[in-house]
Design a protein around this motif. Sequence first.
Motif, PDB file in Angstrom:
ATOM      1  N   GLN A   1      -0.533   4.713   2.168  1.00 54.75           N
ATOM      2  CA  GLN A   1      -1.179   4.060   1.031  1.00 54.75           C
ATOM      3  C   GLN A   1      -1.616   2.642   1.386  1.00 54.75           C
ATOM      4  N   GLY A   2      -0.830   1.996   2.233  1.00 58.71           N
ATOM      5  CA  GLY A   2      -1.189   0.651   2.661  1.00 58.71           C
ATOM      6  C   GLY A   2      -2.484   0.629   3.458  1.00 58.71           C
ATOM      7  N   PHE A   3      -2.673   1.613   4.336  1.00 56.21           N
ATOM      8  CA  PHE A   3      -3.928   1.684   5.096  1.00 56.21           C
ATOM      9  C   PHE A   3      -5.114   1.913   4.165  1.00 56.21           C
ATOM     10  N   LEU A   4      -4.928   2.750   3.148  1.00 59.02           N
ATOM     11  CA  LEU A   4      -6.012   2.967   2.179  1.00 59.02           C
ATOM     12  C   LEU A   4      -6.332   1.667   1.439  1.00 59.02           C
ATOM     13  N   GLY A   5      -5.284   0.921   1.069  1.00 55.70           N
ATOM     14  CA  GLY A   5      -5.523  -0.350   0.390  1.00 55.70           C
ATOM     15  C   GLY A   5      -6.180  -1.370   1.305  1.00 55.70           C
ATOM     16  N   CYS A   6      -5.812  -1.330   2.564  1.00 61.10           N
ATOM     17  CA  CYS A   6      -6.389  -2.277   3.521  1.00 61.10           C
ATOM     18  C   CYS A   6      -7.872  -2.031   3.736  1.00 61.10           C
ATOM     19  N   LEU A   7      -8.317  -0.785   3.563  1.00 65.61           N
ATOM     20  CA  LEU A   7      -9.722  -0.440   3.777  1.00 65.61           C
ATOM     21  C   LEU A   7     -10.624  -0.847   2.621  1.00 65.61           C
ATOM     22  N   GLN A   8     -10.068  -1.379   1.556  1.00 70.68           N
ATOM     23  CA  GLN A   8     -10.906  -1.886   0.466  1.00 70.68           C
ATOM     24  C   GLN A   8     -11.764  -3.043   0.972  1.00 70.68           C
TER      25      GLN A   8
ATOM     26  N   TYR B   1       2.895  -3.114   1.715  1.00 71.10           N
ATOM     27  CA  TYR B   1       2.507  -2.171   2.766  1.00 71.10           C
ATOM     28  C   TYR B   1       1.028  -2.300   3.130  1.00 71.10           C
ATOM     29  N   THR B   2       0.234  -2.822   2.225  1.00 69.08           N
ATOM     30  CA  THR B   2      -1.159  -3.126   2.580  1.00 69.08           C
ATOM     31  C   THR B   2      -1.195  -4.261   3.599  1.00 69.08           C
ATOM     32  N   VAL B   3      -0.350  -5.263   3.399  1.00 67.73           N
ATOM     33  CA  VAL B   3      -0.267  -6.375   4.358  1.00 67.73           C
ATOM     34  C   VAL B   3       0.239  -5.875   5.711  1.00 67.73           C
ATOM     35  N   ILE B   4       1.254  -5.001   5.688  1.00 67.72           N
ATOM     36  CA  ILE B   4       1.778  -4.461   6.943  1.00 67.72           C
ATOM     37  C   ILE B   4       0.706  -3.645   7.660  1.00 67.72           C
ATOM     38  N   ALA B   5      -0.026  -2.801   6.902  1.00 67.86           N
ATOM     39  CA  ALA B   5      -1.104  -2.009   7.513  1.00 67.86           C
ATOM     40  C   ALA B   5      -2.192  -2.910   8.073  1.00 67.86           C
ATOM     41  N   SER B   6      -2.456  -4.043   7.399  1.00 67.11           N
ATOM     42  CA  SER B   6      -3.488  -4.970   7.894  1.00 67.11           C
ATOM     43  C   SER B   6      -3.085  -5.578   9.223  1.00 67.11           C
ATOM     44  N   LEU B   7      -1.772  -5.683   9.480  1.00 65.21           N
ATOM     45  CA  LEU B   7      -1.324  -6.200  10.773  1.00 65.21           C
ATOM     46  C   LEU B   7      -1.681  -5.229  11.893  1.00 65.21           C
ATOM     47  N   PHE B   8      -1.469  -3.921  11.661  1.00 66.75           N
ATOM     48  CA  PHE B   8      -1.871  -2.932  12.658  1.00 66.75           C
ATOM     49  C   PHE B   8      -3.358  -3.035  12.961  1.00 66.75           C
ATOM     50  N   LEU B   9      -4.170  -3.028  11.898  1.00 67.26           N
ATOM     51  CA  LEU B   9      -5.627  -3.102  12.086  1.00 67.26           C
ATOM     52  C   LEU B   9      -6.038  -4.462  12.659  1.00 67.26           C
ATOM     53  N   GLY B  10      -5.356  -5.522  12.220  1.00 67.99           N
ATOM     54  CA  GLY B  10      -5.721  -6.855  12.668  1.00 67.99           C
ATOM     55  C   GLY B  10      -5.490  -7.067  14.151  1.00 67.99           C
ATOM     56  N   ILE B  11      -4.400  -6.505  14.678  1.00 68.33           N
ATOM     57  CA  ILE B  11      -4.115  -6.648  16.113  1.00 68.33           C
ATOM     58  C   ILE B  11      -5.182  -5.941  16.936  1.00 68.33           C
TER      59      ILE B  11
END
Length: 507
Positions: free
Chosen positions: A9-16, A358-368
């Motif tokens: 769900q965090g990855f979906l939120g990060c893709l907004q 979990y959106t913030v945590i998912a953004s770390l994966f994508l951000g790196i």
Amino acid sequence: MDILANLGQGFLGCLQPVNMAMLFIGIVVGLIVGVLPGLTLVMGVILALPFTYSMDVTPAIVLLTAMYVSGTYGGAPTAILFKIPGEPIHVPLLWDGYAMARNGQPALALGWTLIAALVGGLLSVTIMVALSEPVAKLALTFSTPEYFAIVLFGLTSVVSLGRGSLPNAIISLCLGLLIATVGVDSIYGSTRYTFGLPLLLDGIEFLTVMVGAYGLGEVFIRLHEGFASAPIQQIGEMRTRLPSWRELSRLKGVLLRNSVLGNIIGVVPGAGATIASFVAYGFEGQYNKRKKELGTGIPDGIVAPQAAATASVGGALIPLFTLGIPGSGATAVILGAFLLHGIQPGPQVFLTSTEMIYTVIASLFLGIVAMCLVGFFAIRPLVKILDFPEAVVSAFIMLLCFIGALSIRNNIGDLWLMVAFGVIGYLFERYRFPIAPLVLGVILGPLAESSFTTTMISYRSDWTVFFTRPISGTVMVLTLLALVIPFVTHIRTIRREGHAAANGSSE
């Protein structure tokens, strides 16, 4: 399974769109902040904080954490190519990174930093997701004795920085520790070594020492040599070259152990990426199979500090998210952003704001991943600067040094201090004294002094507390071993050389 579902769900939120926009802006701004000498990572996050007031909490935290993670890599290109570390994080990186660049492999040196940042960052965030709560509970038991022990262990890396002369390295370190004492004592408020000069009341900024000794000192060395050395672009490639799978396989141990080490150090409140970087390099200087080659331009000395520095981000965010305790200066600013938006980080935040966290945590994966992609393509325009003659490049470096020194406190006096340390850096290089221990002492000295003094006050001057507490005691024993073993080896080497000389003369 709940963690994986929440992360999905965090990855979906990060893709907004708004979150992706803040992620990209944070990555780019963090890289720029990391490149500019004098503009520290923490300062950059602080300057960005007012722009988050009108945002929702999720994009605001995504922006700040993206700046945080990319700032741990941003200064790597200038450290490797120009010997100007944009952050103290990257001082250990340039010891082998700049040497590899001057040896004709700047592209490969840049490639190693990207790989180290990618592996260290992704592994760190994975550990954060899996072990955040139990590791944070362990870090909660840490106090000033443990913190002092870790900083002291970081100072032991001096034994691997002497370039073959341990006495010179210790002299350099002691000078750095002396410089760190200038100003007003943070505990008792007494003035030390100010000589009546108002400029010295606030102390000597480590960035002034770092930029002067490394950046300006290198220009003075080049001037002394008549700009006779070959420009980097004539002895190396003009693009980033990633290491092969075979090369990666050989360094997988260095990558993994320093990623884990950086994560652990990041968990310790107040430690952060700088200490992680120094400790990782010192650890390799003690236990790496190629430890005698460190400083000559080997990838081990590039991978270790960069992997640890980026991995410390995930570690520093663990106590912030689960206990509301910032693990570094940047996470202290991020904590302020949480509070400004009415959210108190801690165990309850995973229940009350699950989607946001979990959106913030998912953004770390994508951000790196995004950081490495942007860094890969942004390096080429930076390397193009090296098309200019070395004298022109040196003038450009001097301009960056003066801008960086002035931006620290907006004080003209810092420019004179920077020039003075530029002369010291030149003299150190000329007479074979290593600069790295000097900078190490200036950066870690105040941290060691503060934690030591606080411990003595809290425990009624009982120095045995450093050895009686399990964690600090273990680290102190490792520190003593790290210091004693090289001294014994050094003495044995001198004796062997003496015996050999005596036998040669008798023959």
